[in-house]
Each structure stands twice: as structure tokens, then as C-alpha cells.
Scaffold this motif. Sequence first.
Motif, PDB file in Angstrom:
ATOM      1  N   LEU A 163      25.948  43.016  46.733  1.00 34.69           N
ATOM      2  CA  LEU A 163      26.678  42.298  47.799  1.00 34.69           C
ATOM      3  C   LEU A 163      26.636  40.789  47.623  1.00 34.69           C
ATOM      4  CD1 LEU A 163      25.514  44.285  50.943  1.00 34.69           C
ATOM      5  CD2 LEU A 163      27.741  44.441  49.782  1.00 34.69           C
ATOM      6  N   HIS A 222      30.138  51.878  51.900  1.00 35.43           N
ATOM      7  CA  HIS A 222      29.044  52.257  52.797  1.00 35.43           C
ATOM      8  C   HIS A 222      28.085  53.186  52.070  1.00 35.43           C
ATOM      9  CE1 HIS A 222      31.285  56.033  53.513  1.00 35.43           C
ATOM     10  NE2 HIS A 222      32.345  55.239  53.654  1.00 35.43           N
ATOM     11  N   PHE A 246      24.151  39.847  58.589  1.00 32.45           N
ATOM     12  CA  PHE A 246      24.487  41.221  58.954  1.00 32.45           C
ATOM     13  C   PHE A 246      24.264  41.438  60.438  1.00 32.45           C
ATOM     14  CE2 PHE A 246      20.079  41.000  57.734  1.00 32.45           C
ATOM     15  CZ  PHE A 246      19.399  41.819  58.631  1.00 32.45           C
ATOM     16  N   ILE A 268      22.460  46.485  47.761  1.00 33.14           N
ATOM     17  CA  ILE A 268      22.271  45.205  48.452  1.00 33.14           C
ATOM     18  C   ILE A 268      22.442  44.047  47.467  1.00 33.14           C
ATOM     19  CG2 ILE A 268      20.595  43.763  49.671  1.00 33.14           C
ATOM     20  CD1 ILE A 268      19.534  46.446  50.901  1.00 33.14           C
ATOM     21  N   MET A 322      33.006  38.930  54.353  1.00 35.51           N
ATOM     22  CA  MET A 322      32.894  40.353  54.572  1.00 35.51           C
ATOM     23  C   MET A 322      31.862  40.608  55.672  1.00 35.51           C
ATOM     24  SD  MET A 322      31.585  43.404  51.969  1.00 35.51           S
ATOM     25  CE  MET A 322      31.397  42.233  50.698  1.00 35.51           C
ATOM     26  N   SER A 323      32.196  41.493  56.561  1.00 34.74           N
ATOM     27  CA  SER A 323      31.304  41.858  57.653  1.00 34.74           C
ATOM     28  C   SER A 323      30.377  42.987  57.198  1.00 34.74           C
ATOM     29  CB  SER A 323      32.141  42.315  58.844  1.00 34.74           C
ATOM     30  OG  SER A 323      31.318  42.830  59.849  1.00 34.74           O
ATOM     31  N   ILE A 324      29.083  42.824  57.460  1.00 36.81           N
ATOM     32  CA  ILE A 324      28.108  43.839  57.089  1.00 36.81           C
ATOM     33  C   ILE A 324      27.392  44.316  58.344  1.00 36.81           C
ATOM     34  CG2 ILE A 324      26.014  44.332  55.774  1.00 36.81           C
ATOM     35  CD1 ILE A 324      27.018  42.195  53.777  1.00 36.81           C
ATOM     36  N   THR A 325      27.362  45.631  58.523  1.00 37.60           N
ATOM     37  CA  THR A 325      26.708  46.233  59.680  1.00 37.60           C
ATOM     38  C   THR A 325      25.683  47.243  59.190  1.00 37.60           C
ATOM     39  OG1 THR A 325      28.733  45.993  60.981  1.00 37.60           O
ATOM     40  CG2 THR A 325      27.078  47.517  61.820  1.00 37.60           C
ATOM     41  N   VAL A 361      24.559  51.429  55.913  1.00 41.11           N
ATOM     42  CA  VAL A 361      25.080  50.076  55.743  1.00 41.11           C
ATOM     43  C   VAL A 361      26.579  50.180  55.470  1.00 41.11           C
ATOM     44  CG1 VAL A 361      24.952  47.937  54.401  1.00 41.11           C
ATOM     45  CG2 VAL A 361      22.874  49.297  54.800  1.00 41.11           C
ATOM     46  N   ALA A 397      29.662  47.753  54.468  1.00 43.17           N
ATOM     47  CA  ALA A 397      30.019  46.427  53.949  1.00 43.17           C
ATOM     48  C   ALA A 397      31.464  46.496  53.478  1.00 43.17           C
ATOM     49  CB  ALA A 397      29.095  46.042  52.806  1.00 43.17           C
ATOM     50  N   ILE A 423      22.075  37.236  53.121  1.00 40.78           N
ATOM     51  CA  ILE A 423      23.281  37.908  53.601  1.00 40.78           C
ATOM     52  C   ILE A 423      23.198  38.088  55.113  1.00 40.78           C
ATOM     53  CG2 ILE A 423      24.611  40.059  53.484  1.00 40.78           C
ATOM     54  CD1 ILE A 423      23.502  40.368  50.583  1.00 40.78           C
ATOM     55  N   LEU A 455      18.262  42.307  52.755  1.00 43.95           N
ATOM     56  CA  LEU A 455      19.477  41.538  53.073  1.00 43.95           C
ATOM     57  C   LEU A 455      19.127  40.083  53.376  1.00 43.95           C
ATOM     58  CD1 LEU A 455      21.315  44.179  55.270  1.00 43.95           C
ATOM     59  CD2 LEU A 455      22.177  43.239  53.119  1.00 43.95           C
TER      60      LEU A 455
END
Length: 73
Positions: free
Chosen positions: A72, A60, A28, A69, A1-4, A54, A56, A26, A21
Amino acid sequence: MSITVYSKPACVQCTATYRALERQGIDFNIIDISADSEGFDTVKALGYMQVPVVVAGDTHWAGFRPDMISALS
């Protein structure tokens, strides 16, 4: 999974989010909305007026949320 994490400079909650994070191990990406207009538009489109935001996968949230967090990892 992409986390920004969408953030801006000198943001205390953003720094706390990065650290949490990292403690969870994790990976990110960070997008500085003060320098990235597309990132700013994304935050607004999600309905937020504060950072950090965030994203994910399909989830969000805004602000420092240790509970989210932890979920995740």
C-alpha cells in the motif's frame, strides 16, 4: 485511497494490522463490527468470517498481512 480496517475488541491480529499501517505512515479508519451492524454486514458480504478485514480501494483481505500492507505504501 481510503483504507478501512474492520475489527473487533481484543483482536491480536487487528492490533498488529493497526501498528503495521501506522509504521508505514498510512492513514486508515477503524470500524468495530461488534458495535456497527453495517460494518458486520459488509465483512460478511465480502465473504469473510474473521477480522481484521482491510479494504483499500478495490483490494481487500482478511487477517494480518504485512505483505499487503507494504504494497500500500
